[in-house]
Design a protein around this motif. Structure first.
Motif, mmCIF file in Angstrom:
data_model
loop_
_atom_site.group_PDB
_atom_site.id
_atom_site.type_symbol
_atom_site.label_atom_id
_atom_site.label_comp_id
_atom_site.label_asym_id
_atom_site.label_seq_id
_atom_site.Cartn_x
_atom_site.Cartn_y
_atom_site.Cartn_z
ATOM 1 N N LEU A 149 0.859 -1.223 0.058
ATOM 2 C CA LEU A 149 -0.039 0.027 -0.018
ATOM 3 C C LEU A 149 0.905 1.256 0.013
ATOM 4 C CD1 LEU A 149 -2.778 -1.371 2.506
ATOM 5 C CD2 LEU A 149 -2.987 -0.766 0.167
ATOM 6 N N VAL A 150 1.804 1.140 0.777
ATOM 7 C CA VAL A 150 2.796 2.337 0.640
ATOM 8 C C VAL A 150 3.518 2.615 -0.582
ATOM 9 C CG1 VAL A 150 5.115 3.228 1.761
ATOM 10 C CG2 VAL A 150 3.501 2.216 3.150
ATOM 11 N N ASP A 151 3.815 1.266 -1.298
ATOM 12 C CA ASP A 151 4.479 1.476 -2.454
ATOM 13 C C ASP A 151 3.304 1.878 -3.415
ATOM 14 O OD1 ASP A 151 6.991 0.936 -3.484
ATOM 15 O OD2 ASP A 151 6.078 -1.200 -4.392
ATOM 16 N N ALA A 152 2.199 1.609 -3.358
ATOM 17 C CA ALA A 152 1.210 2.100 -4.351
ATOM 18 C C ALA A 152 1.229 3.437 -4.341
ATOM 19 C CB ALA A 152 -0.146 1.392 -4.115
ATOM 20 N N PHE A 153 1.192 3.982 -3.023
ATOM 21 C CA PHE A 153 0.885 5.739 -2.925
ATOM 22 C C PHE A 153 2.159 6.367 -3.493
ATOM 23 C CE2 PHE A 153 1.149 9.638 -0.693
ATOM 24 C CZ PHE A 153 -0.312 9.708 -0.503
ATOM 25 N N VAL A 154 3.295 5.536 -3.331
ATOM 26 C CA VAL A 154 4.542 6.313 -3.665
ATOM 27 C C VAL A 154 4.469 6.168 -5.063
ATOM 28 C CG1 VAL A 154 6.950 5.974 -3.755
ATOM 29 C CG2 VAL A 154 5.790 5.836 -1.798
ATOM 30 N N PHE A 155 3.845 5.271 -5.816
ATOM 31 C CA PHE A 155 3.964 5.038 -7.434
ATOM 32 C C PHE A 155 2.930 6.583 -7.861
ATOM 33 C CE2 PHE A 155 1.112 3.790 -10.810
ATOM 34 C CZ PHE A 155 2.126 4.104 -11.859
ATOM 35 N N LEU A 156 1.998 6.696 -7.309
ATOM 36 C CA LEU A 156 1.035 7.717 -7.491
ATOM 37 C C LEU A 156 1.603 8.981 -7.465
ATOM 38 C CD1 LEU A 156 -2.539 6.179 -6.269
ATOM 39 C CD2 LEU A 156 -1.386 6.388 -8.811
ATOM 40 N N ASP A 157 2.416 9.215 -6.251
ATOM 41 C CA ASP A 157 3.057 10.520 -6.061
ATOM 42 C C ASP A 157 4.114 10.776 -6.816
ATOM 43 O OD1 ASP A 157 3.655 12.707 -4.612
ATOM 44 O OD2 ASP A 157 4.435 11.825 -2.754
ATOM 45 N N LYS A 158 3.763 11.331 -7.863
ATOM 46 C CA LYS A 158 5.022 11.560 -8.998
ATOM 47 C C LYS A 158 5.795 12.682 -8.523
ATOM 48 C CE LYS A 158 3.366 8.744 -11.840
ATOM 49 N NZ LYS A 158 3.874 7.287 -11.744
ATOM 50 N N ASN A 159 5.379 13.656 -7.697
ATOM 51 C CA ASN A 159 6.146 14.810 -7.513
ATOM 52 C C ASN A 159 6.710 14.330 -6.182
ATOM 53 O OD1 ASN A 159 4.140 15.429 -5.771
ATOM 54 N ND2 ASN A 159 4.030 17.510 -6.692
ATOM 55 N N LYS A 160 6.551 13.456 -5.329
ATOM 56 C CA LYS A 160 7.186 12.713 -4.093
ATOM 57 C C LYS A 160 6.847 13.983 -3.011
ATOM 58 C CE LYS A 160 10.949 10.433 -6.632
ATOM 59 N NZ LYS A 160 9.847 9.373 -6.883
ATOM 60 N N ASP A 161 5.651 14.769 -2.822
ATOM 61 C CA ASP A 161 5.615 15.627 -1.757
ATOM 62 C C ASP A 161 4.695 14.879 -0.840
ATOM 63 O OD1 ASP A 161 3.137 15.509 -3.011
ATOM 64 O OD2 ASP A 161 2.660 17.834 -3.359
ATOM 65 N N GLY A 162 4.445 13.668 -0.940
ATOM 66 C CA GLY A 162 3.603 13.215 0.337
ATOM 67 C C GLY A 162 2.329 13.219 0.137
ATOM 68 N N TYR A 163 1.586 13.767 -0.963
ATOM 69 C CA TYR A 163 0.261 13.863 -1.323
ATOM 70 C C TYR A 163 -0.022 13.358 -2.900
ATOM 71 C CZ TYR A 163 -0.194 17.090 2.610
ATOM 72 O OH TYR A 163 -0.247 17.405 3.810
ATOM 73 N N VAL A 164 -1.129 12.772 -3.148
ATOM 74 C CA VAL A 164 -1.258 12.546 -4.580
ATOM 75 C C VAL A 164 -2.342 13.481 -4.983
ATOM 76 C CG1 VAL A 164 -2.498 10.799 -5.843
ATOM 77 C CG2 VAL A 164 -0.981 9.975 -4.162
ATOM 78 N N SER A 165 -2.044 14.221 -5.965
ATOM 79 C CA SER A 165 -2.893 15.304 -6.668
ATOM 80 C C SER A 165 -3.871 14.538 -7.804
ATOM 81 C CB SER A 165 -2.190 16.491 -7.217
ATOM 82 O OG SER A 165 -1.567 15.936 -8.274
ATOM 83 N N LYS A 166 -4.843 15.474 -8.130
ATOM 84 C CA LYS A 166 -5.634 14.667 -9.256
ATOM 85 C C LYS A 166 -5.030 14.631 -10.507
ATOM 86 C CE LYS A 166 -10.152 16.374 -8.987
ATOM 87 N NZ LYS A 166 -11.227 17.058 -9.363
ATOM 88 N N SER A 167 -4.057 15.384 -10.709
ATOM 89 C CA SER A 167 -3.469 15.272 -12.070
ATOM 90 C C SER A 167 -2.411 14.195 -12.039
ATOM 91 C CB SER A 167 -2.292 16.797 -12.295
ATOM 92 O OG SER A 167 -1.889 16.933 -11.512
ATOM 93 N N GLU A 168 -1.944 13.871 -10.707
ATOM 94 C CA GLU A 168 -0.805 12.665 -10.513
ATOM 95 C C GLU A 168 -1.792 11.510 -10.661
ATOM 96 O OE1 GLU A 168 2.577 14.237 -7.748
ATOM 97 O OE2 GLU A 168 0.475 13.656 -6.724
ATOM 98 N N MET A 169 -2.871 11.368 -10.263
ATOM 99 C CA MET A 169 -3.694 10.181 -10.603
ATOM 100 C C MET A 169 -4.123 9.892 -11.902
ATOM 101 S SD MET A 169 -5.232 8.216 -8.469
ATOM 102 C CE MET A 169 -6.692 6.757 -8.572
ATOM 103 N N ILE A 170 -4.414 10.858 -12.510
ATOM 104 C CA ILE A 170 -4.763 10.754 -13.901
ATOM 105 C C ILE A 170 -3.395 10.275 -14.960
ATOM 106 C CG2 ILE A 170 -5.465 12.229 -16.146
ATOM 107 C CD1 ILE A 170 -7.230 14.062 -14.347
#
Length: 229
Positions: A149-170
């Motif tokens: 799960l941590v890995d999945a989140f990191v994968f989505l968090d492209k700019n590595k700021d600890g948050y996943v934004s809408k554009s990162e998700m897309i």
């Protein structure tokens, strides 16, 4: 450590960002700098059944600590649970965690809230003694699951700021499913399910709650009542 980033972005976000959540975001940034082994969003989806299965195994642990068997773990039960698992959190940290995960604010950890809590504990404590305690309880696969799960989140968090934004998700979803027009819509739906406070940013906690919903953990209780469904 300059944990004020993104504090004032939305009025609601500024209230909910507790010390705990700041720590969570920092832990995620640390993890993100190591990169992710996930290759695509499909990778994550393919792991749903396995994640689901291992999370359901927590049910026993949950029941063990739900001493009055009312389907929820109250703050006192949680403190005893931490003590038994030898997780060395301060009272304040435990209260913070409880508050962060008690979404219905009914002073009880439901099963899915408890899972999110355990996963946050896993993220926040790189404490070897806690690891032994968990494996004593027969939870080694759980760690692998939390890692996923941590890995999945990191994968989505492209700019590595600890948050996943809408554009990162897309971005994450489009990477995988090139040419499928519906994928953008799915991405949006998934994102909206995650972004509770609607501030356009999803932290690890929000992600986890959405995840328990996607794999259907939060309706475990209902099933038991209606076997014939």
């Amino acid at each position: 450590m300059g944990g004020v980033m993104g504090k004032g972005e939305s009025p609601k976000g500024s209230i909910t960002e507790t010390k705990l959540e700041t720590k969570m975001v920092e832990a995620m940034r640390r993890r993100a700098s190591d990169g992710s082994s996930m290759k695509s969003f499909n990778n994550i989806i393919l792991k749903f059944p396995k994640i689901d299965e291992s999370l359901r195994k927590c049910k026993d642990i949950f029941q063990q600590f739900d001493e009055d068997a009312n389907g929820a773990i109250d703050p006192e039960e949680l403190k005893r649970c931490f003590h038994k698992l030898e997780i060395n959190f301060t009272e304040e940290e435990i209260d913070d965690l409880f508050e962060a995960c008690d979404i219905n604010e009914d002073l009880g950890m439901k099963f899915n809230e408890f899972i999110v809590l355990l996963c946050l504990v896993y993220l926040l404590k790189e404490d070897p003694t806690a690891v032994h305690a968990k494996s004593r309880m027969g939870m080694p696969n759980l760690e692998a699951t939390f890692e996923t799960l941590v890995d999945a989140f990191v994968f989505l968090d492209k700019n590595k700021d600890g948050y996943v934004s809408k554009s990162e998700m897309i971005h994450a979803i489009n990477e995988t499913t090139s040419g499928e027009r519906s994928s953008g819509r799915i991405a949006m739906k998934r994102f909206e399910e995650m972004d509770w406070d609607k501030n356009g940013m999803v932290n690890f906690k929000e992600f986890l709650f959405a995840f328990t919903r996607w794999v259907g953990i939060d309706d475990v209780e209902d099933e038991e009542g209606e076997e014939n469904a």
